[in-house]
Motif scaffolding. Structure first.
Motif, PDB file in Angstrom:
ATOM      1  N   ARG A 186      -2.873 -13.918 -12.554  1.00 53.46           N
ATOM      2  CA  ARG A 186      -3.148 -14.481 -11.202  1.00 53.46           C
ATOM      3  C   ARG A 186      -4.252 -15.489 -11.097  1.00 53.46           C
ATOM      4  NH1 ARG A 186      -0.563  -9.829  -7.065  1.00 53.46           N
ATOM      5  NH2 ARG A 186       1.626 -10.504  -7.538  1.00 53.46           N
ATOM      6  N   VAL A 194     -11.012 -15.075  -5.767  1.00 54.72           N
ATOM      7  CA  VAL A 194     -11.628 -14.466  -6.421  1.00 54.72           C
ATOM      8  C   VAL A 194     -10.504 -13.006  -7.011  1.00 54.72           C
ATOM      9  CG1 VAL A 194     -13.272 -12.160  -6.818  1.00 54.72           C
ATOM     10  CG2 VAL A 194     -13.941 -14.454  -5.531  1.00 54.72           C
ATOM     11  N   VAL A 205       1.439 -14.154   6.712  1.00 56.24           N
ATOM     12  CA  VAL A 205      -0.148 -13.690   6.924  1.00 56.24           C
ATOM     13  C   VAL A 205      -0.919 -15.129   6.688  1.00 56.24           C
ATOM     14  CG1 VAL A 205      -2.031 -12.375   5.837  1.00 56.24           C
ATOM     15  CG2 VAL A 205       0.267 -11.532   5.781  1.00 56.24           C
ATOM     16  N   THR A 239       0.905  -1.165   0.129  1.00 54.19           N
ATOM     17  CA  THR A 239       0.056   0.026   0.105  1.00 54.19           C
ATOM     18  C   THR A 239       0.872   1.225  -0.091  1.00 54.19           C
ATOM     19  OG1 THR A 239      -1.650  -1.307   1.236  1.00 54.19           O
ATOM     20  CG2 THR A 239      -1.794   1.070   1.199  1.00 54.19           C
ATOM     21  N   PRO A 266      -6.610  -4.815   9.496  1.00 52.40           N
ATOM     22  CA  PRO A 266      -6.040  -6.289   9.239  1.00 52.40           C
ATOM     23  C   PRO A 266      -5.939  -7.212  10.432  1.00 52.40           C
ATOM     24  CG  PRO A 266      -4.546  -4.329   8.888  1.00 52.40           C
ATOM     25  CD  PRO A 266      -5.928  -4.005   8.879  1.00 52.40           C
ATOM     26  N   VAL A 312      -0.346 -12.545  -0.390  1.00 55.21           N
ATOM     27  CA  VAL A 312      -0.926 -12.553   0.739  1.00 55.21           C
ATOM     28  C   VAL A 312      -2.319 -13.478   0.647  1.00 55.21           C
ATOM     29  CG1 VAL A 312      -2.479 -11.113   2.376  1.00 55.21           C
ATOM     30  CG2 VAL A 312      -0.480 -10.362   1.925  1.00 55.21           C
ATOM     31  N   GLY A 313      -2.939 -13.296  -0.432  1.00 52.00           N
ATOM     32  CA  GLY A 313      -4.119 -14.072  -0.709  1.00 52.00           C
ATOM     33  C   GLY A 313      -3.722 -15.529  -1.156  1.00 52.00           C
ATOM     34  N   CYS A 346      -7.739  -9.609   0.564  1.00 49.47           N
ATOM     35  CA  CYS A 346      -6.228  -9.566   0.444  1.00 49.47           C
ATOM     36  C   CYS A 346      -5.628  -8.707  -0.945  1.00 49.47           C
ATOM     37  CB  CYS A 346      -5.886 -10.992   0.443  1.00 49.47           C
ATOM     38  SG  CYS A 346      -6.403 -11.937   1.428  1.00 49.47           S
ATOM     39  N   ALA A 398      -7.323  -9.002   5.570  1.00 54.25           N
ATOM     40  CA  ALA A 398      -6.051  -9.161   5.662  1.00 54.25           C
ATOM     41  C   ALA A 398      -5.251  -8.094   4.993  1.00 54.25           C
ATOM     42  CB  ALA A 398      -5.561 -10.677   5.381  1.00 54.25           C
ATOM     43  N   GLY A 399      -5.759  -7.140   4.187  1.00 49.10           N
ATOM     44  CA  GLY A 399      -4.861  -6.206   3.358  1.00 49.10           C
ATOM     45  C   GLY A 399      -4.321  -5.306   4.522  1.00 49.10           C
ATOM     46  N   HIS A 400      -3.606  -4.378   3.841  1.00 51.73           N
ATOM     47  CA  HIS A 400      -3.034  -3.243   4.647  1.00 51.73           C
ATOM     48  C   HIS A 400      -4.205  -2.345   5.456  1.00 51.73           C
ATOM     49  CE1 HIS A 400      -0.227  -0.339   6.284  1.00 51.73           C
ATOM     50  NE2 HIS A 400      -0.916   0.711   5.799  1.00 51.73           N
ATOM     51  N   GLU A 440       6.996 -13.189   4.424  1.00 50.66           N
ATOM     52  CA  GLU A 440       6.119 -12.690   5.070  1.00 50.66           C
ATOM     53  C   GLU A 440       4.432 -12.604   4.671  1.00 50.66           C
ATOM     54  OE1 GLU A 440       5.936  -8.543   6.022  1.00 50.66           O
ATOM     55  OE2 GLU A 440       4.120  -9.233   7.042  1.00 50.66           O
ATOM     56  N   SER A 490      -9.087 -10.276  -9.860  1.00 50.84           N
ATOM     57  CA  SER A 490      -9.225  -9.654 -10.970  1.00 50.84           C
ATOM     58  C   SER A 490      -8.040  -9.797 -12.073  1.00 50.84           C
ATOM     59  CB  SER A 490      -9.484  -7.915 -10.633  1.00 50.84           C
ATOM     60  OG  SER A 490      -8.396  -7.637 -10.009  1.00 50.84           O
ATOM     61  N   ASP A 491      -6.898 -10.078 -11.859  1.00 50.93           N
ATOM     62  CA  ASP A 491      -5.915 -10.150 -12.765  1.00 50.93           C
ATOM     63  C   ASP A 491      -5.865 -11.556 -13.331  1.00 50.93           C
ATOM     64  OD1 ASP A 491      -2.973  -9.076 -13.359  1.00 50.93           O
ATOM     65  OD2 ASP A 491      -2.782 -11.259 -13.169  1.00 50.93           O
ATOM     66  N   VAL A 542     -10.374 -12.913  -1.459  1.00 50.75           N
ATOM     67  CA  VAL A 542     -10.368 -11.822  -2.596  1.00 50.75           C
ATOM     68  C   VAL A 542      -9.024 -11.364  -2.740  1.00 50.75           C
ATOM     69  CG1 VAL A 542     -11.631  -9.902  -3.412  1.00 50.75           C
ATOM     70  CG2 VAL A 542     -13.006 -11.315  -1.852  1.00 50.75           C
ATOM     71  N   GLY A 543      -8.218 -11.501  -3.847  1.00 51.85           N
ATOM     72  CA  GLY A 543      -6.888 -11.308  -4.170  1.00 51.85           C
ATOM     73  C   GLY A 543      -6.170 -12.292  -4.122  1.00 51.85           C
TER      74      GLY A 543
HETATM   75  N1  LIG Z   1      -1.949  -8.266   7.241  1.00 52.77           N
HETATM   76  C1  LIG Z   1      -0.599  -8.078   7.016  1.00 52.77           C
HETATM   77  O1  LIG Z   1      -0.045  -8.605   7.996  1.00 52.77           O
HETATM   78  C2  LIG Z   1      -0.062  -7.911   5.894  1.00 52.77           C
HETATM   79  C3  LIG Z   1       1.141  -8.332   5.559  1.00 52.77           C
HETATM   80  C4  LIG Z   1       1.858  -7.862   4.211  1.00 52.77           C
HETATM   81  C5  LIG Z   1       0.942  -7.335   3.391  1.00 52.77           C
HETATM   82  N2  LIG Z   1      -0.291  -6.935   3.509  1.00 52.77           N
HETATM   83  C6  LIG Z   1      -1.327  -6.200   2.728  1.00 52.77           C
HETATM   84  O2  LIG Z   1      -1.856  -7.144   1.862  1.00 52.77           O
HETATM   85  C7  LIG Z   1      -2.535  -6.589   0.719  1.00 52.77           C
HETATM   86  C8  LIG Z   1      -2.274  -7.730  -0.297  1.00 52.77           C
HETATM   87  O3  LIG Z   1      -0.490  -7.970  -0.299  1.00 52.77           O
HETATM   88  P1  LIG Z   1       0.002  -8.541  -1.597  1.00 52.77           P
HETATM   89  O4  LIG Z   1       1.405  -8.598  -1.461  1.00 52.77           O
HETATM   90  O5  LIG Z   1      -0.655 -10.201  -1.792  1.00 52.77           O
HETATM   91  O6  LIG Z   1      -0.307  -7.629  -2.847  1.00 52.77           O
HETATM   92  P2  LIG Z   1      -0.553  -7.822  -4.480  1.00 52.77           P
HETATM   93  O7  LIG Z   1      -0.729  -6.393  -4.820  1.00 52.77           O
HETATM   94  O8  LIG Z   1       0.378  -8.607  -4.889  1.00 52.77           O
HETATM   95  O9  LIG Z   1      -1.882  -8.595  -4.511  1.00 52.77           O
HETATM   96  C9  LIG Z   1      -3.259  -8.065  -4.584  1.00 52.77           C
HETATM   97  C10 LIG Z   1      -3.996  -8.769  -5.497  1.00 52.77           C
HETATM   98  O10 LIG Z   1      -5.338  -8.303  -5.377  1.00 52.77           O
HETATM   99  C11 LIG Z   1      -5.917  -8.256  -6.633  1.00 52.77           C
HETATM  100  N3  LIG Z   1      -7.071  -7.311  -6.426  1.00 52.77           N
HETATM  101  C12 LIG Z   1      -6.993  -5.987  -6.321  1.00 52.77           C
HETATM  102  N4  LIG Z   1      -8.352  -5.679  -6.355  1.00 52.77           N
HETATM  103  C13 LIG Z   1      -9.131  -6.797  -6.641  1.00 52.77           C
HETATM  104  C14 LIG Z   1     -10.574  -6.806  -6.573  1.00 52.77           C
HETATM  105  N5  LIG Z   1     -11.459  -5.583  -6.570  1.00 52.77           N
HETATM  106  N6  LIG Z   1     -11.022  -8.214  -6.819  1.00 52.77           N
HETATM  107  C15 LIG Z   1     -10.206  -9.116  -6.871  1.00 52.77           C
HETATM  108  N7  LIG Z   1      -8.834  -9.054  -6.710  1.00 52.77           N
HETATM  109  C16 LIG Z   1      -8.409  -7.906  -6.728  1.00 52.77           C
HETATM  110  C17 LIG Z   1      -4.830  -7.733  -7.603  1.00 52.77           C
HETATM  111  O11 LIG Z   1      -4.976  -8.067  -8.765  1.00 52.77           O
HETATM  112  C18 LIG Z   1      -3.720  -8.426  -6.831  1.00 52.77           C
HETATM  113  O12 LIG Z   1      -3.298  -9.830  -7.680  1.00 52.77           O
HETATM  114  C19 LIG Z   1      -1.616  -5.296   0.615  1.00 52.77           C
HETATM  115  O13 LIG Z   1      -2.474  -4.374   1.191  1.00 52.77           O
HETATM  116  C20 LIG Z   1      -0.534  -5.366   1.524  1.00 52.77           C
HETATM  117  O14 LIG Z   1       0.123  -4.175   2.091  1.00 52.77           O
HETATM  118  C21 LIG Z   1      -0.897  -7.205   5.009  1.00 52.77           C
END
Ligand SMILES: NC(=O)c1ccc[n+]([C@@H]2O[C@H](COP(=O)([O-])OP(=O)(O)OC[C@H]3O[C@@H](n4cnc5c(N)ncnc54)[C@H](O)[C@@H]3O)[C@@H](O)[C@H]2O)c1
Length: 385
Positions: free
Chosen positions: A228, A222, A175, A143, A324, A204-205, A255, A279-281, A170, A224-225, A199-200
């Protein structure tokens, strides 16, 4: 709990963490022998958790003045704030985010370490002249990297999120494993036989989905890319649309790092009692304000568990108010977080001697990741024989 007791609790937590995975003391020994931060001021915007306390204590062995502020109210552990203050650090948590950013920036940091990019955003937009004097920064979250990419930053910002190490360990395993531990201790739910929508499908997902499946859940992804989504398919997961997934899942985990990826409209077909987890930021992947506005009854079931009854008669169970969950409950997962914290420390050390770096985002040099991985391997041998 009195301030003294809270601080002692945080100190005990730091000792426990270091006993099982002593990567922080290894980092501290290295920094203490070089003292790279002597004469510098370093501003840190972080989730103020015991893991951050374990990091900052060791970083300070490398000299310099360390000043901290909260990355988010929701993830601030006030025992840690007491502990850090007891150990002589300035820590800013009160007032608005702008207030504590301004308080931190009044120390005129030479280097900045951040999660979420908000401190850099305040610095560059509100204090551009001061930004010209900053030597460099480190950003640890996806983020934050996205936010920084939108800014005209006049100094190098090392992106340690998109190197080899952090996503692989990590984001994925930390996560993935940590989230479900935290969910189980919060709710008592076992995953066996549950239907989980993820979702995502970034690192992380991918971890969240894999650990849920390993625990016996039926998982759908789920994403969008298309690439992936295809990877999720070959990893063996059904890849429905969001609306389709929502009609079946008992638990949905966001996620993505995006905003409002789960809106009230998306939840129209949700079964009664659906559990919503982020679980996202940030705290805004699930549109919690819209759920609150639409609710005809609200039940605060337990700490961090709120049930919202909608007009349809169905309820949604929202955990940790959409923040998160693994961080709110457990300060993240110790080993992977400490691994990227070690990388953060090594990167700050590197920034004190690196010259001719371009302004803006640069990916963490692989050499630094190798050193961090070696420190982790040494720590694992020391801890586990
Ligand atoms: N909770 C924690 O401890 C922790 C730790 C590390 C990262 N994070 C956060 O988790 C999030 C995901 O991290 P990542 O490394 O997997 O990121 P990433 O950007 O590599 O993956 C996110 C995925 O979500 C998909 N996406 C986005 N919008 C979407 C939607 N509307 N519908 C479906 N898919 C969608 C994207 O296409 C992408 O593949 C970030 O916000 C990151 O900062 C949280």
């Amino acid at each position: 709990m009195s301030e003294l007791k809270r601080s002692a609790r945080a100190a005990a937590e730091v000792s426990r963490i270091n006993a099982f995975f002593p990567i922080m003391p290894l980092l501290g020994n290295r920094l203490a022998s070089v003292r790279p931060f002597e004469g510098l001021t370093i501003g840190v915007s972080a989730h103020l958790t015991t893991l951050t306390a374990a990091l900052v204590r060791e970083l300070a062995l490398g000299g310099g003045t360390w000043v901290l502020c909260a990355a988010s109210d929701a993830t601030t552990d006030y025992a840690v704030v007491d502990y850090l203050r007891d150990n002589g650090f300035d820590v800013y948590t009160s007032g608005s985010r702008d207030d504590y950013h301004s308080a931190l920036l009044s120390h005129e940091p030479d280097l900045i370490a951040g999660v979420g990019g908000t401190l850099l955003d305040t610095l560059v937009r509100r204090f551009p002249e001061q930004a010209e004097r900053v030597r460099g920064a480190v950003e640890v979250s996806k983020t934050g990297v996205v936010k920084v990419d939108d800014l005209d930053v006049p100094f190098p910002v090392v992106n340690i999120n998109d190197g080899r190490l952090k996503p692989a360990v990590e984001n994925r395993h930390g996560v993935g494993e940590g989230l479900w531990h935290a969910v189980q201790s919060l709710t008592g739910m076992h995953l066996s036989g549950r239907r989980v929508g993820v979702v995502g499908y970034g690192p992380v997902g991918r971890g969240v989905a894999a650990y849920a499946r390993a625990a016996g859940a039926a998982v759908e992804v789920v994403e969008s890319d298309p690439v992936r989504r295809l990877v999720a398919h070959y990893d063996g997961f059904p890849i429905p649309t969001l609306s389709d997934c929502i009609t079946r899942a008992g638990i949905v985990v966001t996620c993505t790092g995006g905003r409002s990826v789960l809106s009230l409209a998306d939840l129209a077909g949700a079964p009664d009692g659906m559990v919503l987890i982020n679980a996202g930021h940030g705290g805004d992947e699930i549109d919690i304000p819209a759920i609150k506005r639409a609710a005809i009854a609200v039940d605060h079931v337990a700490d961090h568990v709120v049930s919202y009854k909608l007009q349809s008669g169905r309820t949604l169970l929202v955990l940790t108010d959409g923040h998160p969950l693994n961080i709110v409950m457990n300060a993240g997962s110790p080993e992977p977080v400490l691994l990227h914290f070690a990388l953060l420390g090594l990167t700050l050390e590197w920034l004190t001697r690196a010259t001719d770096l371009p302004p803006g985002l640069i990916t963490v040099p692989p050499d630094l990741e190798n050193v961090a991985a070696e420190l982790a391997l040494t720590a694992l041998r020391a801890a586990h024989g």
